[in-house]
Enzyme design. Structure first.
Site, mmCIF file in Angstrom:
data_model
loop_
_atom_site.group_PDB
_atom_site.id
_atom_site.type_symbol
_atom_site.label_atom_id
_atom_site.label_comp_id
_atom_site.label_asym_id
_atom_site.label_seq_id
_atom_site.Cartn_x
_atom_site.Cartn_y
_atom_site.Cartn_z
ATOM 1 N N GLN A 268 1.989 -5.836 -3.120
ATOM 2 C CA GLN A 268 2.393 -6.057 -1.604
ATOM 3 C C GLN A 268 3.708 -5.353 -1.248
ATOM 4 O O GLN A 268 4.246 -4.497 -1.979
ATOM 5 C CB GLN A 268 2.350 -7.522 -1.049
ATOM 6 C CG GLN A 268 1.193 -8.235 -0.930
ATOM 7 C CD GLN A 268 0.848 -9.089 -2.266
ATOM 8 O OE1 GLN A 268 1.689 -9.392 -3.031
ATOM 9 N NE2 GLN A 268 -0.541 -9.001 -2.650
ATOM 10 N N GLY B 203 -4.029 -4.630 -4.788
ATOM 11 C CA GLY B 203 -4.759 -3.585 -5.392
ATOM 12 C C GLY B 203 -3.982 -2.180 -5.658
ATOM 13 O O GLY B 203 -3.411 -1.588 -4.831
ATOM 14 N N HIS B 204 -3.862 -1.973 -7.066
ATOM 15 C CA HIS B 204 -3.142 -0.948 -7.468
ATOM 16 C C HIS B 204 -4.235 0.269 -7.822
ATOM 17 O O HIS B 204 -4.899 0.030 -8.608
ATOM 18 C CB HIS B 204 -2.321 -1.070 -8.424
ATOM 19 C CG HIS B 204 -1.015 -1.977 -7.985
ATOM 20 N ND1 HIS B 204 0.095 -2.422 -8.873
ATOM 21 C CD2 HIS B 204 -0.671 -2.321 -6.872
ATOM 22 C CE1 HIS B 204 0.841 -2.951 -8.246
ATOM 23 N NE2 HIS B 204 0.580 -2.887 -6.990
ATOM 24 N N ASP C 10 0.809 -1.271 -0.058
ATOM 25 C CA ASP C 10 -0.372 0.094 -0.172
ATOM 26 C C ASP C 10 0.993 1.166 -0.180
ATOM 27 O O ASP C 10 0.476 2.290 0.440
ATOM 28 C CB ASP C 10 -1.004 0.076 1.150
ATOM 29 C CG ASP C 10 -1.756 -1.112 1.318
ATOM 30 O OD1 ASP C 10 -2.371 -1.586 0.365
ATOM 31 O OD2 ASP C 10 -1.972 -1.688 2.356
ATOM 32 N N LYS D 86 2.695 2.045 -5.191
ATOM 33 C CA LYS D 86 3.358 1.479 -6.274
ATOM 34 C C LYS D 86 2.685 1.571 -7.536
ATOM 35 O O LYS D 86 3.172 1.877 -8.584
ATOM 36 C CB LYS D 86 3.652 -0.125 -6.082
ATOM 37 C CG LYS D 86 4.789 -0.402 -4.622
ATOM 38 C CD LYS D 86 5.043 -1.881 -4.778
ATOM 39 C CE LYS D 86 3.666 -2.608 -4.322
ATOM 40 N NZ LYS D 86 2.949 -2.129 -2.849
#
Length: 428
Positions: free
Chosen positions: A224, A40-41, A13, A16
């Site tokens: 991650q 989740g990006h 988080d 990235k």
């Protein structure tokens, strides 16, 4: 052979997605090397906010090819949903997205078993996403996993799937008392998935090595963060793969000699989702203030993130195990309303002093962080585009992070938009 690996330097988080999106402007290829739909990006592109779980952020550059590597575990339903979402938004996927034929597949029983196992663990639960990641990697290493290449041979695929479903149904029904899975429905869904993604399947190791030999600009994207790596993270509160830079080698089929740059993405404070030790975590009131200021809610699960001060012990550790050459420092703007800031420079536990991150989880859980206090800048910086225009206190904060980690800051993010970025020249 310009190959850059982008890694998360905390517990994930870190932002990235934005950094890879930024780098993809000049990249020919962006390749994701591990994890699954538990990532989740969040990318803000042309004013629209898009959350991607599998497809790399580089998909928004129309001249960039995106790769899903062999080190990933692919959820077919999620992949098809993301493809449809992008195409409906006017983003062309055909000819620009390829999936490794050696990547393993997430199966319905993986998701079911992960949720059931967490239920059994109760208070000892790890805090997983329920996306089936751990069980899929378990099957991979138990040598009973199903790869995308297995879909090409219907007879082999059905044989492997029947054996797995028989085995998993014993656990699901006999151990947990839940209904058995429908074998025919699963077979039909995955064969339809095979039909849709057949044009996307490729030997990505050959593709990437040829691209590198041709001098193409390649960005390797992890999911991650380092502290969730199964070997180098806060075990057992980790993911089931290798978000560290070494994962790019095994997850993409490229040699380590091709990599000439590791960029660590690190948040100006620290967050994590799920269970596990967190030395610099705030108390409840301050945590909620930071959570709201930084919109710290998981892109995948929506869970509230735990928040704390910047931890230089973790940053030094991350720089070492990944070979980080420079930092992308994100969410600096979130700190603009605090008159005083803290940086953790070391830990103390049972009379012992720790400058380096300890492996013993009892130490990490019970340690007392040793802080340095710095003044805040108390004014908005989201419109700043040059380092020289930052407030002196913000420059000092960045400089202290560089000193404590012995690593320069190359990129500074002051907002979620691609344009809200300050890029610095790094001296070699």
């Amino acid at each position: 052979m310009p190959v850059t690996v982008v890694i998360g330097a905390q517990w994930g988080d870190e932002g990235k997605g934005k950094i890879v999106d930024l780098l993809s402007r000049h990249a020919d290829v962006v390749a994701r090397y591990q994890g699954g739909a538990n990532a989740g990006h969040t990318i803000v592109h042309n004013g629209h906010r898009t959350i991607l779980h599998l497809i790399p952020s580089g998909i928004f550059n129309p001249d960039c090819v995106c790769i899903l590597g062999s080190g990933m575990v692919i959820d077919p339903a999620q992949l098809l949903e993301e493809i449809d979402q992008l195409e409906q938004g006017g983003v062309t996927v055909e000819g620009r997205l390829f999936v490794s034929h050696q990547a393993h597949l997430i199966m319905p029983y993986h998701k079911t078993l992960e949720s059931l196992d967490e239920r059994v663990l109760g208070s000892r639960a790890i805090g997983v996403t329920g996306r089936g990641i751990g069980p899929a990697y378990s099957d991979k290493y138990n040598r009973v996993g199903i790869r995308i290449v297995d879909l090409l041979d219907r007879e082999l695929f059905v044989e492997k799937l029947e054996a797995n479903i028989t085995d998993k149904n014993r656990l699901i029904h006999n151990l947990h008392g839940e209904p058995e899975l429908d074998r025919d429905a699963i077979v039909n869904f995955y064969l339809e998935f095979d039909r849709r993604i057949d044009p996307l399947v490729k030997d990505i190791s050959v593709y990437l090595n040829e691209a590198a030999a041709a001098g193409k600009e390649i960005v390797c994207e992890g999911a991650q963060g380092t502290l969730l790596d199964v070997d180098w993270g806060t075990y057992p509160y980790v993911t089931s793969s290798h978000p560290t830079a070494g994962g790019a080698v095994t997850g993409l089929g490229i040699g380590p000699t091709l990599i000439d740059r590791v960029l660590g993405v690190i948040k100006a404070y620290t967050t994590r989702v799920g269970q596990g030790p967190f030395p610099t975590e705030f108390g409840p009131d301050m945590e909620q203030v930071m959570r709201e200021a930084g919109d710290e809610y998981g892109a995948t699960t929506g869970r509230a993130r735990r928040c704390g001060w910047f931890d230089a012990v973790i940053a030094r550790y991350t720089a070492r195990v990944n070979g980080v050459g420079s930092w992308a420092l994100t969410k600096l703007d979130v700190l603009s309303d605090f008159d005083k800031l803290k940086i953790c420079v070391a830990y103390e536990y049972d009379g012992r002093h720790f400058d380096q991150f300890p492996a013993e989880m009892g130490v990490v859980s019970g340690c007392r962080p040793i802080y340095e206090e710095l003044p805040g800048w108390m004014r908005p910086i989201s419109d700043v585009r040059r380092f020289d225009d930052l407030p002196p206190a913000a420059k000092a904060y960045i400089g202290r992070i560089e000193e404590l980690t012995n690593t320069p800051v190359e990129i500074i993010s002051v907002g979620s938009e691609r344009s809200q970025t300050i890029q610095l020249k790094i001296k070699n």
